[in-house]
Design a protein around this motif. Sequence first.
Motif, mmCIF file in Angstrom:
data_model
loop_
_atom_site.group_PDB
_atom_site.id
_atom_site.type_symbol
_atom_site.label_atom_id
_atom_site.label_comp_id
_atom_site.label_asym_id
_atom_site.label_seq_id
_atom_site.Cartn_x
_atom_site.Cartn_y
_atom_site.Cartn_z
ATOM 1 N N ARG A 30 -45.791 -12.115 -9.610
ATOM 2 C CA ARG A 30 -45.834 -13.565 -9.670
ATOM 3 C C ARG A 30 -45.788 -14.108 -8.209
ATOM 4 O O ARG A 30 -46.506 -15.136 -8.232
ATOM 5 C CB ARG A 30 -44.521 -13.853 -10.274
ATOM 6 N N LEU A 31 -45.291 -13.622 -7.356
ATOM 7 C CA LEU A 31 -45.290 -14.086 -5.821
ATOM 8 C C LEU A 31 -46.456 -14.210 -5.471
ATOM 9 O O LEU A 31 -46.980 -15.237 -4.747
ATOM 10 C CB LEU A 31 -44.160 -13.389 -5.149
ATOM 11 N N PHE A 32 -47.224 -13.105 -5.512
ATOM 12 C CA PHE A 32 -48.449 -12.886 -4.905
ATOM 13 C C PHE A 32 -49.567 -13.465 -6.005
ATOM 14 O O PHE A 32 -50.820 -12.952 -5.419
ATOM 15 C CB PHE A 32 -48.583 -11.358 -4.324
ATOM 16 N N ALA A 33 -49.530 -13.901 -6.773
ATOM 17 C CA ALA A 33 -50.827 -14.445 -8.039
ATOM 18 C C ALA A 33 -51.518 -15.390 -7.294
ATOM 19 O O ALA A 33 -52.707 -15.505 -7.938
ATOM 20 C CB ALA A 33 -50.070 -14.849 -9.129
ATOM 21 N N GLY A 34 -51.065 -15.876 -6.046
ATOM 22 C CA GLY A 34 -52.181 -16.926 -5.639
ATOM 23 C C GLY A 34 -51.438 -18.293 -5.322
ATOM 24 O O GLY A 34 -51.634 -18.747 -4.199
ATOM 25 N N SER A 35 -51.086 -18.940 -6.434
ATOM 26 C CA SER A 35 -50.342 -20.219 -6.118
ATOM 27 C C SER A 35 -48.854 -19.956 -5.672
ATOM 28 O O SER A 35 -48.107 -19.436 -6.233
ATOM 29 C CB SER A 35 -50.406 -20.943 -7.444
ATOM 30 N N LEU A 36 -48.355 -20.903 -4.706
ATOM 31 C CA LEU A 36 -46.968 -20.665 -4.473
ATOM 32 C C LEU A 36 -46.192 -21.920 -4.751
ATOM 33 O O LEU A 36 -45.237 -22.429 -4.267
ATOM 34 C CB LEU A 36 -46.940 -20.699 -2.833
ATOM 35 N N ASN A 37 -46.737 -22.621 -6.211
ATOM 36 C CA ASN A 37 -46.241 -23.759 -6.653
ATOM 37 C C ASN A 37 -45.319 -23.088 -7.756
ATOM 38 O O ASN A 37 -45.815 -22.751 -8.882
ATOM 39 C CB ASN A 37 -47.398 -24.690 -7.211
ATOM 40 N N PHE A 38 -43.961 -23.092 -7.485
ATOM 41 C CA PHE A 38 -43.123 -22.300 -8.596
ATOM 42 C C PHE A 38 -42.135 -23.481 -8.974
ATOM 43 O O PHE A 38 -41.540 -24.263 -8.359
ATOM 44 C CB PHE A 38 -42.382 -21.309 -7.840
#
Length: 179
Positions: A30-38
Amino acid sequence: MHRIAVKLYKRNPKEWKKSGQPNAAAAIDRLFAGSLNFPELEGRREGAAALYAFSPSYQGDRVLAVMAGLLGMVYAAFEHKDDFYMLDSLNEQKLYNCARNIEIAIWKMSSTRNDSGELLLVSNELDPNNPNLSFEREFGRVIGLLDFLSKVVADKNGRMITRITQSIATSVFLPVGGL
């Protein structure tokens, strides 16, 4: 940075559970999926996201918050590019500030505690019978690379890096993306 995230989740398994992930591998994906918008970071990015990880009021996945913040800073230092070409250039100040921010994050991990006196994020183990300084080595490798690149870029461009002196005890993260 991937190795650091894996190590942090191994040392802090309760953190990936906070985000509802079935295991650490899913949290890392999840962290390295591409988007850093959590959603749990409420729009925070870079330094603000990393600082949020150390806030006593934050109840979410602290590894996610600190790593999303650091990754955002690294991406910003590299102009959000995955590929570089001969005529592309980098900003030496962004690279330098990013390295200092990683140092600040290391200090915060080793010193920020909850009301019970426990570290918010466990990283290095200083027990003389069973020391584990692998985080220092991993972070040091990244810091060394960023410092080396900032020096090379500064020399190439004939510029100087502005070295900012600040007290680590009151430090906030230096700007990277807005330079």
